[in-house]
Design a protein around this motif. Structure first.
Motif, PDB file in Angstrom:
ATOM      1  N   PHE A  85       0.841  -1.195   0.000  1.00  0.00           N
ATOM      2  CA  PHE A  85       0.000   0.000   0.000  1.00  0.00           C
ATOM      3  C   PHE A  85       0.879   1.248   0.000  1.00  0.00           C
ATOM      4  O   PHE A  85       2.045   1.209   0.420  1.00  0.00           O
ATOM      5  N   PHE A  86       0.284   2.360  -0.446  1.00  0.00           N
ATOM      6  CA  PHE A  86       1.027   3.606  -0.587  1.00  0.00           C
ATOM      7  C   PHE A  86       0.141   4.756  -0.119  1.00  0.00           C
ATOM      8  O   PHE A  86      -1.021   4.855  -0.517  1.00  0.00           O
ATOM      9  N   LEU A  87       0.708   5.593   0.731  1.00  0.00           N
ATOM     10  CA  LEU A  87      -0.039   6.716   1.292  1.00  0.00           C
ATOM     11  C   LEU A  87       0.233   7.984   0.495  1.00  0.00           C
ATOM     12  O   LEU A  87       1.392   8.329   0.244  1.00  0.00           O
ATOM     13  N   GLY A  88      -0.829   8.663   0.097  1.00  0.00           N
ATOM     14  CA  GLY A  88      -0.714   9.955  -0.558  1.00  0.00           C
ATOM     15  C   GLY A  88      -1.329  11.030   0.307  1.00  0.00           C
ATOM     16  O   GLY A  88      -2.360  10.811   0.959  1.00  0.00           O
ATOM     17  N   THR A 151       1.870  16.232  -1.501  1.00  0.00           N
ATOM     18  CA  THR A 151       1.761  17.346  -2.447  1.00  0.00           C
ATOM     19  C   THR A 151       1.488  18.648  -1.712  1.00  0.00           C
ATOM     20  O   THR A 151       0.853  18.666  -0.650  1.00  0.00           O
ATOM     21  N   VAL A 152       1.957  19.732  -2.310  1.00  0.00           N
ATOM     22  CA  VAL A 152       1.665  21.085  -1.824  1.00  0.00           C
ATOM     23  C   VAL A 152       1.325  21.969  -3.022  1.00  0.00           C
ATOM     24  O   VAL A 152       1.794  21.726  -4.131  1.00  0.00           O
ATOM     25  N   PRO A 153       0.501  23.006  -2.823  1.00  0.00           N
ATOM     26  CA  PRO A 153       0.135  23.897  -3.924  1.00  0.00           C
ATOM     27  C   PRO A 153       1.154  25.010  -4.122  1.00  0.00           C
ATOM     28  O   PRO A 153       0.857  26.202  -3.983  1.00  0.00           O
ATOM     29  N   GLY A 154       2.370  24.620  -4.434  1.00  0.00           N
ATOM     30  CA  GLY A 154       3.427  25.604  -4.618  1.00  0.00           C
ATOM     31  C   GLY A 154       4.513  25.084  -5.531  1.00  0.00           C
ATOM     32  O   GLY A 154       4.384  24.012  -6.134  1.00  0.00           O
ATOM     33  N   ILE A 155       5.589  25.830  -5.644  1.00  0.00           N
ATOM     34  CA  ILE A 155       6.693  25.466  -6.520  1.00  0.00           C
ATOM     35  C   ILE A 155       7.634  24.529  -5.778  1.00  0.00           C
ATOM     36  O   ILE A 155       8.168  24.867  -4.713  1.00  0.00           O
ATOM     37  N   ALA A 195       1.096  16.084  -9.284  1.00  0.00           N
ATOM     38  CA  ALA A 195       0.640  14.829  -8.706  1.00  0.00           C
ATOM     39  C   ALA A 195      -0.717  14.427  -9.263  1.00  0.00           C
ATOM     40  O   ALA A 195      -0.941  13.263  -9.619  1.00  0.00           O
ATOM     41  N   ALA A 196      -1.648  15.382  -9.329  1.00  0.00           N
ATOM     42  CA  ALA A 196      -2.981  15.075  -9.849  1.00  0.00           C
ATOM     43  C   ALA A 196      -2.904  14.629 -11.303  1.00  0.00           C
ATOM     44  O   ALA A 196      -3.609  13.700 -11.721  1.00  0.00           O
ATOM     45  N   ILE A 377      -4.477  11.184  -4.164  1.00  0.00           N
ATOM     46  CA  ILE A 377      -4.346   9.948  -4.947  1.00  0.00           C
ATOM     47  C   ILE A 377      -3.131  10.045  -5.862  1.00  0.00           C
ATOM     48  O   ILE A 377      -2.356   9.086  -6.005  1.00  0.00           O
ATOM     49  N   GLY A 378      -2.947  11.205  -6.491  1.00  0.00           N
ATOM     50  CA  GLY A 378      -1.781  11.393  -7.353  1.00  0.00           C
ATOM     51  C   GLY A 378      -0.478  11.236  -6.595  1.00  0.00           C
ATOM     52  O   GLY A 378       0.471  10.628  -7.084  1.00  0.00           O
TER      53      GLY A 378
END
Length: 402
Positions: A85-88, A151-155, A195-196, A377-378
């Motif tokens: 399993f893999f955690l996102g 993931t983060v919403p940045g550069i 990621a998405a 998920i991504g």
């Protein structure tokens, strides 16, 4: 020359990737596909079964024309979904979303928690570590979570360094290093749109993946390109800021400090300005806005109709520019603007068909199928990809690069 240990590892990755993307196969089919001897395939398959990564049915193997395989009867080999399993994780504004995928890249668990809108990197890492520890206590996941994607919403650079995340006030944060100090599993950090986009392609192996463009619409407009199954990162890993394509010299001030960016025409703020003449909304008002505008447009509200027309106009222009540059086979649209996208998708497709350079094939413009957990998920698919997908392995002058 690649030694036997590396050859075995690469062949195992090829088998796992084949079974994930093409489905169950007989040992004979796998041996032919790999070009190895029956004895070699026996060792490889048995090793994967012993480690719970694969399983084998008891039915006799068949050739593609329905005939029984020559030699001793054999079953169909498939991935064991619960073998790993893999955690996102998606770190957002005031919220963290978690998703767990299995070895087949199917979502088996998802949840979200509310956090401070001024969440610090250390607080985010602590929340992720706590959630991971809670998952490990569950019988299904115990000792089988292999890695974590965030993931983060940045550069973000390709090595997990957050250059700038203005929406949370983060700057110059080595997030991957902080995660690695708190979590013993391998960790990967990625921009949320990247990621998405990767998840949208990875979870649908039947989709063409030569070149896919992804746009994530919400507070901003994130973008990503997946080329030959891999995110297009650019020189330093920061490629894909498609929301900042300049479409005009006018318009609202964009988060990047410029005017006329695609983002400033198609995000939630733009929708609010066109519909309500203001973008000074509360978080709950922004969350309800896309569905409200669509509902009002269906009821004949002129302001709502104009807001949707403006959205589809600028969205079409932005996508046309991306198509002319990248020649993608697929354009996927996601994010919290889903109700608006569903309402305007036909207009966007028409604008794209009319606007691209003559002779360029019209790509499939479609909506993401991953829903609100698409970034988490991504992130999980990126972790999966690093662990069990052959496409991440490259050979350069006798050096194995993972």
């Amino acid at each position: 020359m690649v030694d036997q240990t590396v050859a075995k590892y690469l062949n195992e990755l090829r088998i796992l990737t084949m079974l994930r993307t093409q489905g169950p196969a007989s040992r004979a089919d796998i041996a032919r596909w790999l070009g190895v001897t029956p004895a070699t395939i026996t060792r490889l398959i048995n090793s994967l079964i012993d480690r719970d990564l694969a399983e084998e049915s008891k039915t006799a193997g068949k050739t593609p024309d329905g005939q029984r395989e020559p030699g001793r009867p054999g079953g169909r080999v498939s991935l064991n979904p619960s073998g790993a399993f893999f955690l996102g994780v998606e770190i957002g504004v005031g919220i963290i979303r978690f998703a767990v995928i299995d070895l087949m890249a199917n979502v088996v668990d998802s949840t979200e928690i509310t956090v401070s809108r001024t969440l610090s990197p250390s607080e985010a890492v602590a929340a992720i570590a706590d959630h991971l520890n809670a998952l490990k206590k569950q019988k299904l996941f115990k000792s089988k979570i292999m890695s974590v994607g965030v993931t983060v919403p940045g550069i973000v650079t390709s090595d997990g360094f957050v250059i700038n995340l203005p929406i949370l006030g983060w700057k110059s944060v080595d997030l991957r290093a902080e995660l690695s100090s708190a979590i013993t599993l391998p960790c990967f950090v990625e921009n949320n749109a990247n990621a998405a986009a990767f998840g949208a392609v990875y979870t649908q192996p039947s989709l063409p993946s030569i070149c896919t463009i992804f746009l994530k619409l919400g507070t901003g407009c994130g973008g990503a390109a997946v080329v030959n199954g891999r995110p297009l990162r650019g020189a330093n890993g920061t490629a894909g800021e498609f929301g900042h394509i300049r479409l005009s010299d006018q318009g609202a001030l964009c988060s990047c400090g410029q005017r006329g960016c695609l983002e400033s025409w198609v995000n939630l703020g733009a929708l609010a300005r066109n519909y309500m003449d203001t973008d000074k909304l509360t978080e709950s008002q922004f969350a309800a806005l896309p569905a409200e505008v669509v509902h009002e447009a269906d009821a004949g509200n002129a302001k709502a109709i104009v807001a949707l027309e403006s959205f589809s106009h600028w969205m079409g222009l932005g996508i046309v520019s991306l198509i002319n540059m990248f020649n993608p086979s697929t354009v996927i649209l996601g994010g919290v603007m889903r109700p608006v996208l569903e309402h305007t998708i036909d207009q966007i497709r028409s604008a794209v068909e009319a606007g691209i350079i003559s002779g360029i094939p019209v790509p499939d413009v479609r909506l993401s199928e991953l829903g609100k957990f698409e970034c988490a998920i991504g992130a999980a698919t990126i972790a999966h990809h690093h662990a069990f997908d052959i496409s991440r392995v490259e050979m350069h002058e006798h050096e194995l690069q993972l």
